[in-house]
Motif scaffolding. Structure first.
Motif, PDB file in Angstrom:
ATOM      1  N   SER A 115       0.835  -1.194   0.000  1.00 43.73           N
ATOM      2  CA  SER A 115       0.000   0.000   0.000  1.00 43.73           C
ATOM      3  C   SER A 115       0.872   1.247   0.000  1.00 43.73           C
ATOM      4  N   ASP A 116       0.581   2.140  -0.939  1.00 44.06           N
ATOM      5  CA  ASP A 116       1.314   3.391  -1.016  1.00 44.06           C
ATOM      6  C   ASP A 116       0.690   4.375  -0.040  1.00 44.06           C
ATOM      7  N   GLY A 117       1.211   4.373   1.167  1.00 41.07           N
ATOM      8  CA  GLY A 117       0.686   5.272   2.191  1.00 41.07           C
ATOM      9  C   GLY A 117       1.460   6.573   2.277  1.00 41.07           C
ATOM     10  N   GLY A 118       2.267   6.837   1.256  1.00 51.64           N
ATOM     11  CA  GLY A 118       3.048   8.065   1.244  1.00 51.64           C
ATOM     12  C   GLY A 118       4.383   7.945   1.952  1.00 51.64           C
ATOM     13  N   ASP A 119       4.715   6.736   2.412  1.00 51.92           N
ATOM     14  CA  ASP A 119       5.985   6.520   3.114  1.00 51.92           C
ATOM     15  C   ASP A 119       7.014   5.965   2.131  1.00 51.92           C
ATOM     16  N   ASP A 120       7.775   6.854   1.498  1.00 58.88           N
ATOM     17  CA  ASP A 120       8.761   6.431   0.513  1.00 58.88           C
ATOM     18  C   ASP A 120       9.954   5.731   1.140  1.00 58.88           C
ATOM     19  N   ASP A 121      10.126   5.861   2.449  1.00 63.85           N
ATOM     20  CA  ASP A 121      11.267   5.222   3.115  1.00 63.85           C
ATOM     21  C   ASP A 121      11.229   3.712   2.947  1.00 63.85           C
ATOM     22  N   MET A 122      10.022   3.147   2.908  1.00 67.52           N
ATOM     23  CA  MET A 122       9.920   1.694   2.782  1.00 67.52           C
ATOM     24  C   MET A 122      10.480   1.188   1.453  1.00 67.52           C
ATOM     25  N   LEU A 123      10.568   2.072   0.463  1.00 66.05           N
ATOM     26  CA  LEU A 123      11.084   1.684  -0.851  1.00 66.05           C
ATOM     27  C   LEU A 123      12.604   1.751  -0.909  1.00 66.05           C
ATOM     28  N   ALA A 136       9.882   0.937  -6.532  1.00 60.80           N
ATOM     29  CA  ALA A 136       8.849   1.881  -6.947  1.00 60.80           C
ATOM     30  C   ALA A 136       7.496   1.193  -6.958  1.00 60.80           C
ATOM     31  N   PHE A 137       6.456   1.952  -6.662  1.00 61.83           N
ATOM     32  CA  PHE A 137       5.101   1.443  -6.715  1.00 61.83           C
ATOM     33  C   PHE A 137       4.569   1.465  -8.145  1.00 61.83           C
ATOM     34  N   THR A 138       3.814   0.435  -8.505  1.00 59.85           N
ATOM     35  CA  THR A 138       3.046   0.483  -9.741  1.00 59.85           C
ATOM     36  C   THR A 138       1.844   1.401  -9.511  1.00 59.85           C
ATOM     37  N   LYS A 139       1.036   1.566 -10.529  1.00 60.36           N
ATOM     38  CA  LYS A 139      -0.215   2.289 -10.344  1.00 60.36           C
ATOM     39  C   LYS A 139      -1.109   1.454  -9.423  1.00 60.36           C
ATOM     40  N   PRO A 140      -2.042   2.068  -8.700  1.00 61.19           N
ATOM     41  CA  PRO A 140      -2.920   1.292  -7.817  1.00 61.19           C
ATOM     42  C   PRO A 140      -3.848   0.381  -8.615  1.00 61.19           C
ATOM     43  N   TYR A 141      -4.165  -0.777  -8.039  1.00 62.73           N
ATOM     44  CA  TYR A 141      -5.033  -1.720  -8.737  1.00 62.73           C
ATOM     45  C   TYR A 141      -6.358  -1.966  -8.027  1.00 62.73           C
ATOM     46  N   VAL A 142      -6.447  -1.627  -6.755  1.00 60.53           N
ATOM     47  CA  VAL A 142      -7.712  -1.803  -6.033  1.00 60.53           C
ATOM     48  C   VAL A 142      -7.684  -0.898  -4.803  1.00 60.53           C
ATOM     49  N   GLY A 143      -8.848  -0.462  -4.367  1.00 61.97           N
ATOM     50  CA  GLY A 143      -8.960   0.320  -3.146  1.00 61.97           C
ATOM     51  C   GLY A 143      -9.501  -0.532  -2.013  1.00 61.97           C
ATOM     52  N   ARG A 196      -9.410   4.954   3.972  1.00 65.21           N
ATOM     53  CA  ARG A 196      -9.269   4.089   2.795  1.00 65.21           C
ATOM     54  C   ARG A 196      -7.923   4.340   2.113  1.00 65.21           C
ATOM     55  N   TRP A 197      -7.391   3.295   1.508  1.00 68.00           N
ATOM     56  CA  TRP A 197      -6.085   3.367   0.854  1.00 68.00           C
ATOM     57  C   TRP A 197      -6.106   2.487  -0.382  1.00 68.00           C
ATOM     58  N   ASN A 198      -5.130   2.707  -1.239  1.00 73.06           N
ATOM     59  CA  ASN A 198      -5.000   1.892  -2.448  1.00 73.06           C
ATOM     60  C   ASN A 198      -3.910   0.844  -2.284  1.00 73.06           C
ATOM     61  N   LEU A 199      -4.074  -0.263  -3.008  1.00 70.31           N
ATOM     62  CA  LEU A 199      -3.041  -1.288  -3.068  1.00 70.31           C
ATOM     63  C   LEU A 199      -2.229  -1.112  -4.346  1.00 70.31           C
ATOM     64  N   PRO A 201     -15.210  -6.704  -0.500  1.00 68.12           N
ATOM     65  CA  PRO A 201     -15.869  -5.655  -1.267  1.00 68.12           C
ATOM     66  C   PRO A 201     -14.887  -4.951  -2.192  1.00 68.12           C
ATOM     67  N   PHE A 202     -15.248  -4.862  -3.470  1.00 66.07           N
ATOM     68  CA  PHE A 202     -14.343  -4.263  -4.445  1.00 66.07           C
ATOM     69  C   PHE A 202     -14.582  -2.762  -4.557  1.00 66.07           C
ATOM     70  N   TYR A 203     -13.482  -2.020  -4.505  1.00 67.62           N
ATOM     71  CA  TYR A 203     -13.511  -0.589  -4.797  1.00 67.62           C
ATOM     72  C   TYR A 203     -12.436  -0.314  -5.840  1.00 67.62           C
ATOM     73  N   SER A 204     -12.809   0.405  -6.892  1.00 69.36           N
ATOM     74  CA  SER A 204     -11.786   0.871  -7.830  1.00 69.36           C
ATOM     75  C   SER A 204     -10.806   1.752  -7.055  1.00 69.36           C
ATOM     76  N   PRO A 205      -9.577   1.871  -7.536  1.00 62.12           N
ATOM     77  CA  PRO A 205      -8.604   2.713  -6.826  1.00 62.12           C
ATOM     78  C   PRO A 205      -9.168   4.105  -6.533  1.00 62.12           C
ATOM     79  N   PHE A 206      -8.971   4.548  -5.310  1.00 59.34           N
ATOM     80  CA  PHE A 206      -9.469   5.861  -4.900  1.00 59.34           C
ATOM     81  C   PHE A 206      -8.544   6.954  -5.436  1.00 59.34           C
ATOM     82  N   SER A 207      -9.147   8.059  -5.823  1.00 56.98           N
ATOM     83  CA  SER A 207      -8.353   9.173  -6.330  1.00 56.98           C
ATOM     84  C   SER A 207      -7.897  10.053  -5.166  1.00 56.98           C
TER      85      SER A 207
END
Length: 276
Positions: free
Chosen positions: A110-118, A123-130, A229-232, A270-276
Motif C-alpha cells: 500500500s502506497d501510504g506516502g511513506d517512501d522510506d519503505m522503498l 517503486a510502486f506500480t499504479k494502484p489496482y484496487v482500493g 481508505r487506501w489503495n493497493l 468488497p471491491f472498490y476501484s482505486p481511490f483518487s
C-alpha cells in the motif's frame, strides 16, 4: 528422417534447450528475460489470506490478479515467499527477496506516502484496487446503513484499538467497543456479542472462513470515509521501467474489462476501484 538423424536430434535437443536457458539468463531487461523464460516471478507474504497464501486454494486475489497480468505476456506466474511479519518487517522482506533479485515484483503493498519503505531502490506500480474500513452489521443494527444511524441509536461499534478508525469514532463521539484486532471483532460478532463493527475490508473474507455460519453482513453500498481508505499497489525495482509499464497496462486492462472486480469479489472482499 533417417534413424541416425533422429538419434542426433535427440542428443542435441537438451544441449539447445540449455543454451537457450543460458541466453535468457543473460538478457539484461527484466521483462524481456521473463518473457524469454515464459515466467514472471513474484514475491508475497505466505500468511496473508485473502491477498496471498502459500499452499492455499484459492491462492489469494493478488496471486490471481498477477497471474492474469503475466498471461498477457505469455508467461506463467512463479511464487517466492517472503514473510513480512518477522523482525524487520517489510524492509527485511524486500532486502531478502526482490532486492536480491529472487523475484521481480512484490505483491500486495500500500502506497501510504511513506517512501522510506522503498529504500530508494523500489517503486510502486499504479494502484489496482482500493481497500478501507467497512461497516458490518447484524441484530439490533440490521438495516442501518451509516455510522450516523448507529450513533443515533446508541449502538456500540466494534473497532480495532489505536487505529485510524478508532480515532475517527472517538473524535466524532460515536459509542465504540475496542478490540485488539479485526479477528477478535469478527469472533465477537460471530458469537452475537456485538451488533456493529468497522473492520478492514479483508477481515470479512477471513471471518467467513473461520466462522462459516455467521449472520453478519457488510452494509451494501458502503464506501469507506476518505481518511479510512487506501489503495493497493505492486512493487518493482526502480530500474525495471519496461516491467513497470507492462504491469501498469495489465492493471488498466483488468480494471476496464471487469476482471479485477470479478477476482476480488470471488473472495468475499468488497471491491472498490482505486481511490483518487
Amino acid at each position: 528422417m533417417t534413424l541416425s538423424g533422429l538419434v542426433l536430434l535427440m542428443i542435441l535437443a537438451p544441449v539447445v534447450a540449455r543454451a537457450q536457458a543460458v541466453d535468457a539468463d543473460e538478457i539484461a531487461d527484466t521483462l524481456e528475460r521473463s518473457k524469454a523464460k515464459s515466467k514472471l516471478i513474484a514475491c508475497a507474504d505466505p500468511y496473508n489470506f485473502p491477498y496471498a497464501a502459500q499452499d492455499s486454494d484459492p491462492p489469494g486475489f493478488d496471486i490471481e490478479i498477477m497471474r492474469e497480468i503475466a498471461k498477457r505476456g505469455g508467461m506463467r506466474l512463479e511464487m517466492v515467499w517472503a514473510d513480512t511479519g518477522t523482525r524487520g518487517g517489510t524492509s527485511r522482506a524486500f532486502r531478502n527477496s526482490i532486492l536480491k533479485k529472487r523475484c521481480d515484483v512484490f505483491l500486495g503493498m500500500s502506497d501510504g506516502g511513506d517512501d522510506d519503505m522503498l529504500m530508494g531502490q523500489l517503486a510502486f506500480t499504479k494502484p489496482y484496487v482500493g481497500l478501507g474500513y467497512v461497516l458490518v452489521v447484524q441484530g439490533k443494527a440490521e438495516g442501518m446503513k451509516s455510522v450516523a444511524e448507529l450513533k443515533k441509536a446508541n449502538i456500540k461499534v466494534g473497532v480495532p484499538m489505536s487505529t485510524p478508525i478508532d480515532d475517527y469514532l472517538f473524535t466524532n463521539g460515536v459509542p465504540r467497543e475496542l478490540f485488539l484486532d479485526n479477528r477478535r471483532i469478527m469472533q465477537s460478532m460471530a458469537k452475537g456479542e456485538l451488533d456493529a463493527s468497522l473492520v478492514w475490508a479483508t477481515a470479512i473474507a477471513v471471518a467467513r472462513r473461520e466462522f462459516p455460519n455467521v449472520k453478519f453482513r457488510m452494509v451494501e453500498g458502503y464506501v469507506p470515509e476518505a481518511e479510512q481508505r487506501w489503495n493497493l499497489n505492486f512493487v518493482v525495482r526502480k530500474q525495471d521501467k519496461a516491467l513497470m509499464e507492462f504491469i501498469n497496462d495489465g492493471i488498466s486492462e483488468l480494471l476496464s474489462n471487469g476482471r479485477m472486480k470479478q477476482i476480488v469479489d470471488s473472495y468475499g472482499v468488497p471491491f472498490y476501484s482505486p481511490f483518487s
